[in-house]
Design a protein around this motif. Structure first.
Motif, short mmCIF file in Angstrom:
data_model
loop_
_atom_site.label_atom_id
_atom_site.label_comp_id
_atom_site.label_asym_id
_atom_site.label_seq_id
_atom_site.Cartn_x
_atom_site.Cartn_y
_atom_site.Cartn_z
N PRO A 48 0.84 -1.20 0.00
CA PRO A 48 0.00 0.00 0.00
C PRO A 48 0.87 1.25 0.00
CG PRO A 48 -0.16 -1.15 2.11
CD PRO A 48 0.70 -1.97 1.24
N SER A 49 0.35 2.32 -0.60
CA SER A 49 1.15 3.52 -0.79
C SER A 49 0.21 4.70 -0.96
CB SER A 49 2.00 3.28 -2.05
OG SER A 49 2.49 4.47 -2.60
N ASP A 50 0.75 5.84 -1.39
CA ASP A 50 -0.13 6.95 -1.73
C ASP A 50 -0.27 7.08 -3.25
OD1 ASP A 50 2.39 7.91 -2.29
OD2 ASP A 50 2.07 9.90 -1.44
N SER A 63 2.18 -1.18 -6.25
CA SER A 63 1.57 -0.47 -5.12
C SER A 63 0.31 0.24 -5.61
CB SER A 63 2.56 0.51 -4.49
OG SER A 63 2.65 1.69 -5.25
N THR A 64 -0.62 0.43 -4.68
CA THR A 64 -1.81 1.20 -5.03
C THR A 64 -2.05 2.27 -3.96
OG1 THR A 64 -3.30 -0.32 -3.89
CG2 THR A 64 -2.95 -0.71 -6.25
N ALA A 65 -2.82 3.27 -4.34
CA ALA A 65 -3.12 4.36 -3.41
C ALA A 65 -4.04 3.84 -2.31
CB ALA A 65 -3.78 5.50 -4.16
N CYS A 66 -3.57 3.93 -1.08
CA CYS A 66 -4.36 3.52 0.08
C CYS A 66 -4.39 4.63 1.11
CB CYS A 66 -3.76 2.26 0.70
SG CYS A 66 -3.92 0.81 -0.36
N MET A 67 -3.79 5.77 0.75
CA MET A 67 -3.81 6.93 1.65
C MET A 67 -3.62 8.19 0.80
SD MET A 67 -0.13 6.45 3.53
CE MET A 67 1.38 6.10 2.61
N PRO A 68 -4.00 9.34 1.36
CA PRO A 68 -3.86 10.58 0.60
C PRO A 68 -2.40 10.87 0.23
CG PRO A 68 -5.33 10.89 2.47
CD PRO A 68 -4.71 9.54 2.64
N ALA A 69 -2.23 11.60 -0.87
CA ALA A 69 -0.90 11.89 -1.40
C ALA A 69 -0.04 12.64 -0.39
CB ALA A 69 -1.04 12.72 -2.67
N GLY A 70 1.18 12.18 -0.21
CA GLY A 70 2.14 12.89 0.64
C GLY A 70 2.21 12.39 2.07
N ILE A 71 1.25 11.53 2.46
CA ILE A 71 1.33 10.95 3.81
C ILE A 71 2.46 9.93 3.79
CG2 ILE A 71 0.15 9.41 5.44
CD1 ILE A 71 -2.38 10.94 4.98
N SER A 72 3.25 9.98 4.86
CA SER A 72 4.40 9.08 4.89
C SER A 72 4.02 7.77 5.57
CB SER A 72 5.50 9.80 5.68
OG SER A 72 6.36 8.87 6.26
N PRO A 73 4.52 6.63 5.02
CA PRO A 73 4.31 5.39 5.75
C PRO A 73 4.98 5.50 7.12
CG PRO A 73 5.73 5.04 3.82
CD PRO A 73 5.33 6.47 3.82
N HIS A 74 4.61 4.67 8.03
CA HIS A 74 5.12 4.72 9.42
C HIS A 74 4.73 6.05 10.08
CE1 HIS A 74 8.39 1.38 8.79
NE2 HIS A 74 7.33 1.19 8.03
N GLY A 84 -6.61 1.61 7.84
CA GLY A 84 -7.72 0.93 8.51
C GLY A 84 -9.06 1.46 8.04
N SER A 85 -9.05 2.37 7.07
CA SER A 85 -10.30 2.99 6.60
C SER A 85 -10.66 2.44 5.22
CB SER A 85 -10.12 4.50 6.51
OG SER A 85 -9.34 4.82 5.36
N GLU A 86 -11.81 2.88 4.71
CA GLU A 86 -12.23 2.47 3.36
C GLU A 86 -11.21 2.90 2.29
OE1 GLU A 86 -14.65 0.72 1.51
OE2 GLU A 86 -14.99 -0.18 3.46
N LEU A 87 -10.44 3.97 2.58
CA LEU A 87 -9.43 4.41 1.60
C LEU A 87 -8.43 3.28 1.38
CD1 LEU A 87 -8.58 8.01 2.93
CD2 LEU A 87 -10.23 7.39 1.14
N GLY A 88 -7.93 2.74 2.49
CA GLY A 88 -6.97 1.65 2.41
C GLY A 88 -7.59 0.38 1.84
N LEU A 89 -8.80 0.07 2.32
CA LEU A 89 -9.43 -1.18 1.90
C LEU A 89 -9.78 -1.18 0.41
CD1 LEU A 89 -11.70 -1.57 5.07
CD2 LEU A 89 -9.60 -2.83 4.59
N LYS A 90 -10.22 -0.03 -0.08
CA LYS A 90 -10.53 0.06 -1.52
C LYS A 90 -9.26 0.00 -2.36
CE LYS A 90 -15.06 2.16 -1.66
NZ LYS A 90 -15.89 3.33 -1.98
N GLY A 91 -8.22 0.66 -1.85
CA GLY A 91 -6.93 0.60 -2.55
C GLY A 91 -6.42 -0.82 -2.64
N MET A 92 -6.63 -1.57 -1.56
CA MET A 92 -6.19 -2.97 -1.52
C MET A 92 -6.90 -3.81 -2.59
SD MET A 92 -6.89 -5.66 1.58
CE MET A 92 -8.64 -5.86 1.22
#
Ligand SMILES: [Zn+2]
Length: 448
Positions: free
Chosen positions: A169-171, A384-395, A404-412
């Motif tokens: 997962p990524s942005d 990788s697919t977008a699972c969070m808004p652009a520019g958010i850093s992993p960790h 843990g939200s629909e953003l991540g789940l839909k990206g998955m």
């Protein structure tokens, strides 16, 4: 006909999302992923896959389906990070009330499940007689500790793979066509002679002196190593009290460089520095080599196939509510980070989440992954697919929240489709598979 892949994944979407959410709700650290690995292996077994355990690794498993044709490995992970406990659905940093302090800041709750979705779709294609392959899902523990796949490799479980796919997962929706560094981890344990620091220091030989001198020596090395090499350390044992000459002291090192070969050469030099420090201080050093991960060598041919299949996956459709959540989460990060990412991805004005733009990432990155070791054995690609808004850093807490939200789940789910499409293409085109294998062979990567 290939559309059936997307249909199967859509039919299974609720189950898959439910599984990823359960793993997000129960974050487990490396080698402790008993909940996640059982959840996944039970699900695969229920769906007709044959389950195999991996010797000595209770939280690893392999699930396989199909007979004949190429052996396709899908690499999954499910470990969490210490800290990063995050309350669901809020757009501020807040730990849950549970006693579990861990969290899925790297989105490995989505990582493995995306691969499972792809495996189920390919199983359907096998059952319909369209695709012929052995599809194999690897439940890999402890990626964050960078040793899970290394230990699985020692059991020889990747040996017969014709190709391997992984997902992260990524942005952004991207093919990882860039290199990641190779890395060696080692601990240096020095032993000296304890003495009273005021009464008879002349009888003492300080192990802490050796640790400090080794660090100084390593810092002088920096001028004479390649630009992409890195050395980082912590002092893990610095003695007991200032009035005792430390008889024991230890440090922990991470050494990175652009390739397996160069990291091994740099490691040898660091070991010499350690021995020199021991000699200077009349102490002994024990070098505790923990493990090596190789640089990730993306397959030149698979990267094109993966890109086409990110297109095949279509678009991530967000509801207005989800778009709002993305905007609110995005508003919590440094605007400079957001703008830089938006520009790199090519998002429209006011867009904060990449729903369809596709990138091929080629700039080498500093972070290492144990997928690298598999890429030495078989042609490998990471999607990788977008699972969070652009520019958010992993960790980060924002990443944890998004995963843990629909953003991540839909990206998955989007990632499952792209992976399944890639496998379909390779397994229905002999000539393509041969090109992929030939390209990998020509790289002549030497393991061991
Ligand atoms: Zn990760």
């Amino acid at each position: 006909m290939k559309e059936i892949l997307k249909e199967v994944i859509e039919e299974r979407a609720q189950e898959l999302k439910g599984m990823a959410k359960k793993i997000w709700d129960n974050p487990e650290l490396g080698y402790e992923e008993f909940f996640a690995s059982k959840l996944q292996s039970d699900y695969m077994e229920k769906n007709g896959f044959a389950i195999r355990e991996v010797l000595n690794l209770p939280t690893a498993f392999i699930a396989e389906y199909g007979e004949g044709g190429p052996v396709v490995g899908v690499l999954g992970e499910y470990d969490a990070l210490p800290g990063f406990s995050q309350l669901e659905g809020v757009t501020f940093k807040a730990a849950t009330e549970s006693e579990n302090p861990n969290g899925h800041g790297c989105g490995h709750n989505l990582l493995g499940v995306a691969g499972i979705g792809a495996c189920l779709a390919i199983k359907e294609a096998i059952d319909r007689g369209i695709v012929r392959c052995r599809i194999r899902y690897y439940g890999c523990p402890a990626e964050e500790l960078l040793t899970g796949k290394v230990r699985m490799e020692e059991e020889g479980v990747f040996k017969d793979l014709d190709l391997a796919l992984s997902y992260h997962p990524s942005d952004k929706n991207a093919v990882w066509a860039m290199k990641t560094p190779a890395m060696i981890r080692a601990n240096f344990n020095f032993e000296g002679t304890e003495a009273h620091a005021g009464y008879n220091p002349e009888d003492g030989r300080s192990a802490l002196d050796a640790v400090e001198l080794m660090n100084i020596g390593s810092n002088y090395l920096r001028e004479h190593m390649s630009r992409t090499s890195r050395i980082h350390y912590t002092i893990t044992d610095g003695g007991k009290a200032p009035n005792i000459v430390p008889g024991e002291a230890s440090s922990s090192y991470h050494i990175r460089s652009e390739s397996k070969e160069s990291v091994e050469a740099l490691y040898e030099r660091v070991v010499k520095v350690a021995r020199g420090a021991a000699m200077m201080t009349e102490t002994e050093v024990e070098v505790d080599f923990i493990g090596e991960i190789y640089d990730y060598e993306p397959s030149n041919v698979l990267k094109g196939v993966a890109k086409e299949n990110l297109e095949f996956a279509g678009k991530i459709l967000l509801t207005d509510e989800e778009k709002n959540y993305a905007r609110e989460l995005s508003a919590t990060i440094d605007p400079k980070m957001r703008e830089r990412a938006r520009k790199a991805i090519g998002l429209e004005e006011e867009e904060v989440f990449s729903t369809r733009k596709i990138m091929i990432e080629v700039e080498p990155v500093g972070g290492a992954t144990d997928v690298g070791n598999v890429s030495y054995i078989a042609p490998t690609i990471i999607i990788s697919t977008a699972c969070m808004p652009a520019g958010i850093s992993p960790h980060s807490w924002q990443a944890t929240a998004s995963f843990g939200s629909e953003l991540g789940l839909k990206g998955m789910i989007h990632g499952s489709k792209a992976m399944a499409g890639t496998i379909w293409d390779v397994c229905t085109d002999r000539e393509l598979l041969e090109r992929i294998i030939k390209d990998h062979r020509e790289k002549a990567l030497k393991q061991g």
